[in-house]
Design a protein around this motif. Structure first.
Motif, PDB file in Angstrom:
ATOM      1  N   TYR B 241      33.813  32.611  43.801  1.00 49.26           N
ATOM      2  CA  TYR B 241      34.252  33.262  45.036  1.00 49.26           C
ATOM      3  C   TYR B 241      35.749  33.565  44.969  1.00 49.26           C
ATOM      4  O   TYR B 241      36.194  34.661  45.282  1.00 49.26           O
ATOM      5  CB  TYR B 241      33.923  32.350  46.210  1.00 49.26           C
ATOM      6  N   ASN B 242      36.518  32.567  44.528  1.00 45.82           N
ATOM      7  CA  ASN B 242      37.964  32.767  44.402  1.00 45.82           C
ATOM      8  C   ASN B 242      38.295  33.877  43.420  1.00 45.82           C
ATOM      9  O   ASN B 242      39.211  34.657  43.645  1.00 45.82           O
ATOM     10  CB  ASN B 242      38.649  31.479  43.965  1.00 45.82           C
ATOM     11  N   ASP B 243      37.520  33.927  42.303  1.00 44.46           N
ATOM     12  CA  ASP B 243      37.761  34.994  41.337  1.00 44.46           C
ATOM     13  C   ASP B 243      37.609  36.344  42.016  1.00 44.46           C
ATOM     14  O   ASP B 243      38.429  37.245  41.819  1.00 44.46           O
ATOM     15  CB  ASP B 243      36.759  34.911  40.171  1.00 44.46           C
ATOM     16  N   TYR B 244      36.567  36.482  42.831  1.00 46.71           N
ATOM     17  CA  TYR B 244      36.360  37.785  43.464  1.00 46.71           C
ATOM     18  C   TYR B 244      37.504  38.119  44.411  1.00 46.71           C
ATOM     19  O   TYR B 244      38.053  39.221  44.365  1.00 46.71           O
ATOM     20  CB  TYR B 244      35.014  37.858  44.199  1.00 46.71           C
ATOM     21  N   ILE B 245      37.871  37.168  45.281  1.00 49.88           N
ATOM     22  CA  ILE B 245      38.905  37.525  46.258  1.00 49.88           C
ATOM     23  C   ILE B 245      40.271  37.707  45.610  1.00 49.88           C
ATOM     24  O   ILE B 245      41.169  38.282  46.212  1.00 49.88           O
ATOM     25  CB  ILE B 245      38.984  36.525  47.443  1.00 49.88           C
ATOM     26  N   ASN B 246      40.413  37.235  44.355  1.00 48.65           N
ATOM     27  CA  ASN B 246      41.663  37.497  43.650  1.00 48.65           C
ATOM     28  C   ASN B 246      41.584  38.766  42.812  1.00 48.65           C
ATOM     29  O   ASN B 246      42.484  39.053  42.025  1.00 48.65           O
ATOM     30  CB  ASN B 246      42.030  36.312  42.761  1.00 48.65           C
TER      31      ASN B 246
END
Lengths: 355, 437
Positions: B241-246
């Motif tokens: 999830y963090n990868d996507y929002i970054n």
């Protein structure tokens, strides 16, 4: 420019000549001229219209050359360029983008194409239907006035009302349109959120492929609803045109042995040219303003790209994405489109001395 | 009528026209000035004497025009007892708070902001630079707030490491509500689900075993967007999830979540595109549908006789149990706030437990502080609060503006506006991956 100046000069000069045989020496005093004495009547509205319509258009154009995001009091007029137009036609990341990510702006071709499809489909079908209704109502039927009122009534409703009404009509569970489909055994279909293309997938003219031609279901649904609302207007315009044609033309065609279809096709419809052109112009300009209808139907100014028109894109860019300058560029494109419809009409009217 | 009379009447007409024109122009000017002066009253704060003698007016701009939001703000104001500081508020409604945002942007850039306003914290705050916000560290964000706010909300209150906002409430995004009798009739047990595919299997069972619709869902861009972010969190975990929002998301994770959402939309009502989420919720309450994914504000709309624990129940969305996906509202502090000291007094109050209980009791959300006395909240809110204080992580919502900057959110919205009508997983995956371009 020089030509215009000369024309103006000639005009002023002519004013000085008195038609009753007076000489040019008998000049009327400046303050006594008709144009000046009537100034209190025409000048205030003239100034107000100039300021709020033409002034606003000019200002909008200047804004489209700037980089302003959302506060018009911070516009920097020193650095004007056509970047917003380049992005509108080609897409790209603007030099004024505030964020490193997400700032790519896609070109407006999709919205422009939808706008034109909507405009043409709406105007053509509306005129055809309006003509058909006008001919029927014109044939001395009973309750003529009642029918005329019934057909015209939808036009008196606001877009918000008709959009909510059609949202119900198109509802998949209990909408009347799907009830009709089910009655003929077609089964229910999704309408307002269906971007399937109606039409031909790929066409080739000999060796040249043109690509697909068609209209997405949701856009067709919008066009259909607008036709329902405005075909009554086309009918009224045509009816007035038909009433203006002397009965003798109908009788002469009959005496010459023309069938009903031939009579209308060869004799009557060609005389409706003026009615057609004026109705067409009004309908096309109406269709450019379909924003209210789409906004009410979808409850948002993002109907998805299959039904996105320039007006919705423009509002989205301005108020959702805070790109006032870019939205102004779209507004100018819309303005040019409207002008390219109205200007030829006004010009021909002018040439024929009707203006 | 004689010529003389005619002349006089003409002159009178001229006068009248002139007066009318002048009046009209004056009217325009007056309107403009009135607009600009709104936030300028009592600009006597900021005298550097600390918060002891703060006084004046604190103005709040918000979009809580009616319903739970309006009641919550009223409760918040009622609980604020300070003789020197007068709190006023005004509503900017319409277009799902776009009009509020637009109004704030105009006022911020012209140096005339309200004292504070309703805003999603997190990346949404980046529509202004860190310099345009005042620093709340110390006066408002003292050790009390820092110790008692959980890590997720604390991060969302900062811009470039500077505390600029006070979060008021937390709505959870990763919920799965269900109608117990329908679920029992189908013979599935939601507490045993552990992945999104368990949810899909259960939906299939509901479809085959009962007459009910498996999934109560209103097919709009924002509902699809928040469902997708929940499934992504459940499938790819916090790191995916963090990868996507970054902006570094894996294409396969994005696509796989989208496929699950696509199937879940297949399990909803035929007329899902024509209804709003309250209607979908009503149908679930009536037993016409089994499951519903929605933010926990939906629970506030359940009827009185639809009882928590008996008629309906809730599990965290399967696969995301340890997470409390955040949707928050906050009050940011502009650098050019008209009455900075008075505003700080009010914001300090908003950061306290008493204010947050008053606000959240009406709003149906939970306080972002871990030390609040939640006994005054309802049973469901108390359970959610337990979940929150025991959660491993509090990932920010994309759809609700916390996780991505505004232009990315706009692209994200465009992607789902198309997805709900073309249901094309491939092209929507492209659009979601390109949202960061």
């Amino acid at each position: 420019m020089r030509k215009i100046l000369r024309a103006v000069k000639r005009r002023i000069h002519r004013r000085r000549l008195r038609s009753d045989g007076g000489t040019t020496d008998q000049r009327t005093k400046f303050l006594n001229r008709d144009s000046v004495r009537s100034a209190p009547f025409w000048l205030p509205p003239f100034l107000l219209v100039f300021l709020f319509v033409y002034g606003a258009i000019i200002w909008n154009f200047v804004i489209s050359l700037t980089n302003v995001s959302n506060n018009l009091s911070t516009i920097d007029y020193s650095n004007l360029d056509f970047e917003n137009y380049a992005i509108a036609f080609d897409g790209g990341t603007p030099s004024w983008a505030r964020f490193d990510v997400g700032s790519y702006i896609s070109p407006i071709w999709n919205a422009a194409q939808n706008t034109i499809v909507l405009m043409v489909a709406f105007a053509v079908v509306c005129l055809a239907l309006g003509l058909w209704l006008a001919i029927l109502v014109d044939r001395d039927i009973r309750f003529e006035n009642t029918f005329r009122t019934i057909y015209l009534l939808p036009m008196s409703l606001s877009f918000v009302v008709t959009a909510k009404f059609w949202a119900f009509m198109y509802n998949r569970e209990y909408g009347l349109v799907n009830a009709l489909f089910e009655a003929v055994g077609a089964g229910s279909v999704e309408i307002i959120q269906n971007s399937t293309l109606l039409g031909v997938e790929s066409i080739a003219l000999g060796p040249i492929a043109i690509g697909s031609i068609g209209i997405p279901v949701k856009l067709a649904a919008i066009v259909f609803a607008l036709i329902w609302q405005y075909s009554g207007y086309a009918m009224v315009v045509y009816l007035a045109g038909l009433r203006a044609i002397p009965d003798s033309h109908f009788e002469a065609a009959r005496v010459d042995g023309a069938s009903t279809i031939r009579m209308y096709w060869r004799v009557i419809i060609p005389q409706l040219r003026t009615a057609t052109v004026s109705a067409l112009v009004v309908l096309m300009v109406f269709s450019l303003k379909a924003f209210d209808f789409i906004y009410s139907l979808y409850g948002s100014y993002n109907p998805g790209s299959a039904a996105d028109i320039l007006a919705t894109r423009m509002v989205r860019e301005a108020y959702q994405n805070s790109r006032f300058a870019f939205a102004s560029a779209i507004a100018i494109v819309l303005f040019v489109m409207a002008l390219s419809i109205v200007a030829p009409y006004l010009y021909t009217q002018y040439r024929r001395g009707d203006l | 009528m004689s010529d003389e009379n005619q002349y006089i009447s003409r002159r009178n007409v001229l006068r009248a026209t002139g007066v009318a024109t002048a009046g009209a122009l004056a009217g325009c000017g007056g309107g403009g000035n009135g607009n600009g002066n709104g936030g300028n009253g009592n600009g006597n704060g900021g005298n550097g004497n600390g918060m002891g003698n703060a006084s004046g007016e604190v103005s709040i701009l918000h979009a809580w025009g009616s319903g739970d939001g309006a009641n919550a703000l009223q409760a918040l104001k009622d609980g604020f007892e300070n003789e020197d500081v007068n709190v006023t508020d005004s509503v900017v409604q319409g277009a799902a708070r776009s009009n509020l945002v637009s109004s704030i942007q105009t006022r911020m850039s012209s140096g005339n902001p309200p004292s504070t306003w309703q805003a999603w914290p997190g990346k949404n705050l980046l529509r202004f630079t860190a310099d345009q916000y005042g620093d709340l560290e110390g006066d408002v964000w003292d050790s009390d707030l820092k110790d008692n706010y959980l890590e997720g909300p604390k991060q969302q209150a900062q811009v470039d490491g500077k505390y600029v906002a006070v979060p008021l409430n937390i709505h959870r995004i990763n919920n799965l509500f269900y109608n117990t009798s329908v679920v029992e009739e189908a013979g599935v047990d939601p507490s045993s689900f552990s992945t999104p595919s368990d949810v899909l299997d259960a939906m299939e069972t509901v479809a085959s075993e009962t007459d009910a619709t498996p999934h109560a869902h209103a097919n709009a861009a924002w509902t699809a967007g928040q469902l997708w972010e929940t499934v992504l969190l459940a499938q790819a975990g916090q790191s995916g999830y963090n990868d996507y929002i970054n902006g570094e998301g894996s294409r396969s994770a994005v696509e796989s979540a989208l496929e699950a959402v696509d199937t879940m939309i297949d399990y909803t009502f035929d007329d899902a595109s024509s209804i709003g989420f309250p209607e979908a919720s009503t149908r679930m309450q009536n037993g016409e549908a089994a499951f519903m994914h929605q933010g926990d504000w939906a629970a506030g709309g359940f009827g009185e006789d639809f009882v928590y624990g008996e008629d309906w129940d809730h599990v965290p969305f399967p696969g995301s149990e340890g997470h409390y996906a955040l949707n928050m509202d906050s009050f940011p502090f502009p650098a050019e706030a008209p009455n900075p000291e008075a505003t700080k007094v009010f914001l300090k109050y908003c950061g306290g437990t008493e204010a947050q209980i008053a606000f959240n009791r009406e709003k149906g959300s939970i306080p972002p502080r871990s030390d609040a006395d939640v006994s005054q909240l309802n049973e469901f809110q108390q359970d959610q609060y337990d979940n929150f204080t025991n959660s491993d992580a509090q990932p920010p919502s994309i759809q609700h503006g916390l996780a991505v900057v505004p232009p990315v959110l706009s692209n994200f919205g465009d992607a789902f506006s198309d997805f709900i009508s073309n249901r094309d997983v491939g092209s929507t995956t492209d659009a979601l991956m390109n949202a960061f371009n």
